[in-house]
Design a protein around this motif. Structure first.
Motif, PDB file in Angstrom:
ATOM      1  N   ALA A 144      -9.345  -3.019  -1.267  1.00 57.70           N
ATOM      2  CA  ALA A 144      -8.500  -1.882  -1.636  1.00 57.70           C
ATOM      3  C   ALA A 144      -9.342  -0.835  -2.339  1.00 57.70           C
ATOM      4  O   ALA A 144     -10.067  -1.132  -3.294  1.00 57.70           O
ATOM      5  CB  ALA A 144      -7.372  -2.352  -2.545  1.00 57.70           C
ATOM      6  N   LEU A 145      -9.265   0.405  -1.876  1.00 55.08           N
ATOM      7  CA  LEU A 145     -10.037   1.496  -2.455  1.00 55.08           C
ATOM      8  C   LEU A 145      -9.169   2.519  -3.163  1.00 55.08           C
ATOM      9  O   LEU A 145      -9.681   3.519  -3.679  1.00 55.08           O
ATOM     10  CB  LEU A 145     -10.863   2.189  -1.357  1.00 55.08           C
ATOM     11  CG  LEU A 145     -11.977   1.331  -0.763  1.00 55.08           C
ATOM     12  CD1 LEU A 145     -12.583   2.011   0.458  1.00 55.08           C
ATOM     13  CD2 LEU A 145     -13.050   1.048  -1.796  1.00 55.08           C
ATOM     14  N   ASP A 146      -7.866   2.307  -3.173  1.00 52.61           N
ATOM     15  CA  ASP A 146      -6.958   3.197  -3.902  1.00 52.61           C
ATOM     16  C   ASP A 146      -6.520   2.475  -5.175  1.00 52.61           C
ATOM     17  O   ASP A 146      -5.465   1.863  -5.235  1.00 52.61           O
ATOM     18  CB  ASP A 146      -5.761   3.596  -3.041  1.00 52.61           C
ATOM     19  CG  ASP A 146      -5.103   2.415  -2.343  1.00 52.61           C
ATOM     20  OD1 ASP A 146      -5.687   1.312  -2.379  1.00 52.61           O
ATOM     21  OD2 ASP A 146      -4.005   2.582  -1.784  1.00 52.61           O
ATOM     22  N   LEU A 147      -7.370   2.550  -6.188  1.00 52.84           N
ATOM     23  CA  LEU A 147      -7.138   1.816  -7.423  1.00 52.84           C
ATOM     24  C   LEU A 147      -6.037   2.464  -8.251  1.00 52.84           C
ATOM     25  O   LEU A 147      -5.695   3.628  -8.067  1.00 52.84           O
ATOM     26  CB  LEU A 147      -8.432   1.751  -8.239  1.00 52.84           C
ATOM     27  CG  LEU A 147      -9.676   1.197  -7.543  1.00 52.84           C
ATOM     28  CD1 LEU A 147     -10.802   1.021  -8.547  1.00 52.84           C
ATOM     29  CD2 LEU A 147      -9.392  -0.110  -6.819  1.00 52.84           C
ATOM     30  N   ARG A 148      -5.491   1.678  -9.177  1.00 53.43           N
ATOM     31  CA  ARG A 148      -4.496   2.194 -10.118  1.00 53.43           C
ATOM     32  C   ARG A 148      -5.108   2.178 -11.520  1.00 53.43           C
ATOM     33  O   ARG A 148      -5.891   1.297 -11.865  1.00 53.43           O
ATOM     34  CB  ARG A 148      -3.215   1.369 -10.081  1.00 53.43           C
ATOM     35  CG  ARG A 148      -3.408  -0.100 -10.409  1.00 53.43           C
ATOM     36  CD  ARG A 148      -2.082  -0.846 -10.463  1.00 53.43           C
ATOM     37  NE  ARG A 148      -1.457  -0.939  -9.153  1.00 53.43           N
ATOM     38  CZ  ARG A 148      -0.270  -1.506  -8.944  1.00 53.43           C
ATOM     39  NH1 ARG A 148       0.406  -2.020  -9.965  1.00 53.43           N
ATOM     40  NH2 ARG A 148       0.247  -1.571  -7.735  1.00 53.43           N
ATOM     41  N   GLN A 149      -4.767   3.176 -12.326  1.00 55.12           N
ATOM     42  CA  GLN A 149      -5.277   3.237 -13.690  1.00 55.12           C
ATOM     43  C   GLN A 149      -4.765   2.023 -14.456  1.00 55.12           C
ATOM     44  O   GLN A 149      -3.561   1.751 -14.473  1.00 55.12           O
ATOM     45  CB  GLN A 149      -4.840   4.531 -14.364  1.00 55.12           C
ATOM     46  CG  GLN A 149      -5.495   4.781 -15.712  1.00 55.12           C
ATOM     47  CD  GLN A 149      -5.258   6.196 -16.205  1.00 55.12           C
ATOM     48  OE1 GLN A 149      -5.496   7.170 -15.489  1.00 55.12           O
ATOM     49  NE2 GLN A 149      -4.799   6.332 -17.440  1.00 55.12           N
ATOM     50  N   THR A 185      -0.860  -3.533 -23.004  1.00 58.92           N
ATOM     51  CA  THR A 185      -1.273  -4.362 -21.866  1.00 58.92           C
ATOM     52  C   THR A 185      -2.212  -3.598 -20.936  1.00 58.92           C
ATOM     53  O   THR A 185      -1.974  -2.442 -20.591  1.00 58.92           O
ATOM     54  CB  THR A 185      -0.045  -4.830 -21.072  1.00 58.92           C
ATOM     55  OG1 THR A 185       0.767  -5.643 -21.919  1.00 58.92           O
ATOM     56  CG2 THR A 185      -0.449  -5.643 -19.849  1.00 58.92           C
ATOM     57  N   VAL A 186      -3.274  -4.271 -20.521  1.00 60.32           N
ATOM     58  CA  VAL A 186      -4.232  -3.754 -19.534  1.00 60.32           C
ATOM     59  C   VAL A 186      -4.050  -4.560 -18.255  1.00 60.32           C
ATOM     60  O   VAL A 186      -3.955  -5.800 -18.297  1.00 60.32           O
ATOM     61  CB  VAL A 186      -5.678  -3.886 -20.045  1.00 60.32           C
ATOM     62  CG1 VAL A 186      -6.673  -3.454 -18.971  1.00 60.32           C
ATOM     63  CG2 VAL A 186      -5.869  -3.073 -21.319  1.00 60.32           C
ATOM     64  N   THR A 187      -3.991  -3.875 -17.108  1.00 57.46           N
ATOM     65  CA  THR A 187      -3.736  -4.552 -15.836  1.00 57.46           C
ATOM     66  C   THR A 187      -4.892  -4.363 -14.857  1.00 57.46           C
ATOM     67  O   THR A 187      -5.688  -3.429 -14.982  1.00 57.46           O
ATOM     68  CB  THR A 187      -2.435  -4.036 -15.189  1.00 57.46           C
ATOM     69  OG1 THR A 187      -2.571  -2.634 -14.917  1.00 57.46           O
ATOM     70  CG2 THR A 187      -1.251  -4.248 -16.114  1.00 57.46           C
ATOM     71  N   ALA A 188      -4.963  -5.243 -13.880  1.00 60.09           N
ATOM     72  CA  ALA A 188      -5.992  -5.165 -12.845  1.00 60.09           C
ATOM     73  C   ALA A 188      -5.781  -3.926 -11.993  1.00 60.09           C
ATOM     74  O   ALA A 188      -4.669  -3.642 -11.542  1.00 60.09           O
ATOM     75  CB  ALA A 188      -5.955  -6.412 -11.975  1.00 60.09           C
ATOM     76  N   ALA A 189      -6.857  -3.189 -11.738  1.00 63.54           N
ATOM     77  CA  ALA A 189      -6.769  -1.948 -10.975  1.00 63.54           C
ATOM     78  C   ALA A 189      -6.523  -2.182  -9.490  1.00 63.54           C
ATOM     79  O   ALA A 189      -6.062  -1.287  -8.780  1.00 63.54           O
ATOM     80  CB  ALA A 189      -8.048  -1.126 -11.153  1.00 63.54           C
ATOM     81  N   ALA A 267     -12.405   7.808 -11.561  1.00 68.96           N
ATOM     82  CA  ALA A 267     -11.373   8.761 -11.142  1.00 68.96           C
ATOM     83  C   ALA A 267     -11.419   9.007  -9.640  1.00 68.96           C
ATOM     84  O   ALA A 267     -10.396   9.324  -9.026  1.00 68.96           O
ATOM     85  CB  ALA A 267     -11.536  10.081 -11.894  1.00 68.96           C
ATOM     86  N   LEU A 268     -12.587   8.848  -9.021  1.00 69.67           N
ATOM     87  CA  LEU A 268     -12.718   9.080  -7.580  1.00 69.67           C
ATOM     88  C   LEU A 268     -12.023   7.993  -6.765  1.00 69.67           C
ATOM     89  O   LEU A 268     -11.752   8.180  -5.581  1.00 69.67           O
ATOM     90  CB  LEU A 268     -14.198   9.149  -7.188  1.00 69.67           C
ATOM     91  CG  LEU A 268     -15.043  10.214  -7.893  1.00 69.67           C
ATOM     92  CD1 LEU A 268     -16.504  10.101  -7.478  1.00 69.67           C
ATOM     93  CD2 LEU A 268     -14.515  11.615  -7.586  1.00 69.67           C
ATOM     94  N   LEU A 269     -11.743   6.862  -7.405  1.00 73.19           N
ATOM     95  CA  LEU A 269     -11.129   5.733  -6.711  1.00 73.19           C
ATOM     96  C   LEU A 269      -9.637   5.602  -6.986  1.00 73.19           C
ATOM     97  O   LEU A 269      -8.980   4.722  -6.440  1.00 73.19           O
ATOM     98  CB  LEU A 269     -11.827   4.429  -7.126  1.00 73.19           C
ATOM     99  CG  LEU A 269     -13.245   4.235  -6.583  1.00 73.19           C
ATOM    100  CD1 LEU A 269     -14.056   3.361  -7.508  1.00 73.19           C
ATOM    101  CD2 LEU A 269     -13.203   3.646  -5.187  1.00 73.19           C
TER     102      LEU A 269
END
Length: 275
Positions: A144-149, A185-189, A267-269
């Protein structure tokens, strides 16, 4: 039995079913940026940059090489090699200059600016451990190349900043700093597997996730961690909480992204909904 690993495999199966519909990163060919190069081969090509294998996604005749460009790369022409080493064709790539701003930071713990001899030995070992994870190639057809913050908040430190700690220049900032209250909470991108968990001198409590084909994300200065090495994750899985461990002046998440071993601007991802 349904397990988190089952969820991970299901997520991978779903995302690889229609690779042409999935987002590609922003093409920004500068030091610390990403080059997205179309390749028309009918079979999946092997692509290399400076002897490092490069992530490739797509389908026959519509492949894309997604190459990270290191912050230390001198602007000018570099080249990708397509094919096995020794029998590859060359694709030239022009790297444009990028003038990153300077950020001055004052911290109270001078050891985090001028480490003691024992600290330096620790830092050397920790750097080697993290470098090995970033250099590991995990075969996966279409990461997956469309990561989430990974956490909502104000960006307090952009990628590439030329940082000066207590008046002393140090390495450029290799990630994105996101301010959030301690304990958030921090989540996996993105979907992946936990490659490393540790408490490091500069990075503090850290989680590194391997997303396949040497796409790696790193989450630093955490207050606590709730995942273990080897654990499979889906995008959005909680991995820990925002903290102030390591070299940090306040609670925040340092989020890093790496492609073919090079730190790139996260940010590019980010997927379109996260930008």
């Amino acid at each position: 039995m349904w397990t988190r690993n089952s969820a991970f495999l299901l997520a991978i199966a779903f995302t690889t079913a229609t690779p042409s519909a999935r987002g590609l990163p922003v093409d920004d060919r500068v030091p610390g940026g990403i080059a997205v190069i179309p390749i028309g081969d009918m079979t999946r090509p092997e692509v290399y940059l400076e002897q490092q294998r490069v992530l490739v996604v797509g389908s026959p005749g519509r492949w894309h090489a997604v190459a990270g460009i290191g912050l230390d790369v001198t602007p000018g022409e570099i080249s990708l090699q397509v094919g096995k080493p020794g029998a590859a064709r060359r694709i030239p790539l022009k790297v444009l200059p990028r003038d990153y701003p300077t950020q001055h930071i004052q911290i109270q713990d001078q050891r985090k600016v001028e480490p003691l001899p024992g600290d330096l030995q620790r830092i050397e070992l920790e750097t080697a451990r993290m470098a090995a994870v970033k250099a590991h190639w995990t075969e996966l057809e279409d990461p997956a190349l469309d990561l989430r913050q990974p956490v909502a908040g104000e960006i307090s430190g952009n990628f590439g900043l030329r940082r000066i700690y207590n008046g002393q220049p140090r390495q450029p900032h290799g990630g994105m700093d996101i301010v959030a209250p301690k304990g958030t909470t921090v989540t996996a991108a993105a979907a992946g597997r936990v490659a490393l968990v540790g408490d490091f001198f500069f990075n503090g409590i850290t989680v590194i996730i391997d997303h396949g084909q040497q796409l790696v994300t790193m989450y630093c200065h955490l207050d606590r961690v709730q995942v273990k090495p080897g654990e499979a994750l889906v995008a959005g899985t909680p991995i820990g909480a925002v903290g102030q461990t390591g070299r940090a002046t306040g609670p925040h998440l340092h989020w890093g992204a790496y492609l073919n071993g090079a730190a790139v601007n996260p940010a590019l991802l980010l997927g379109a909904t996260s930008r």
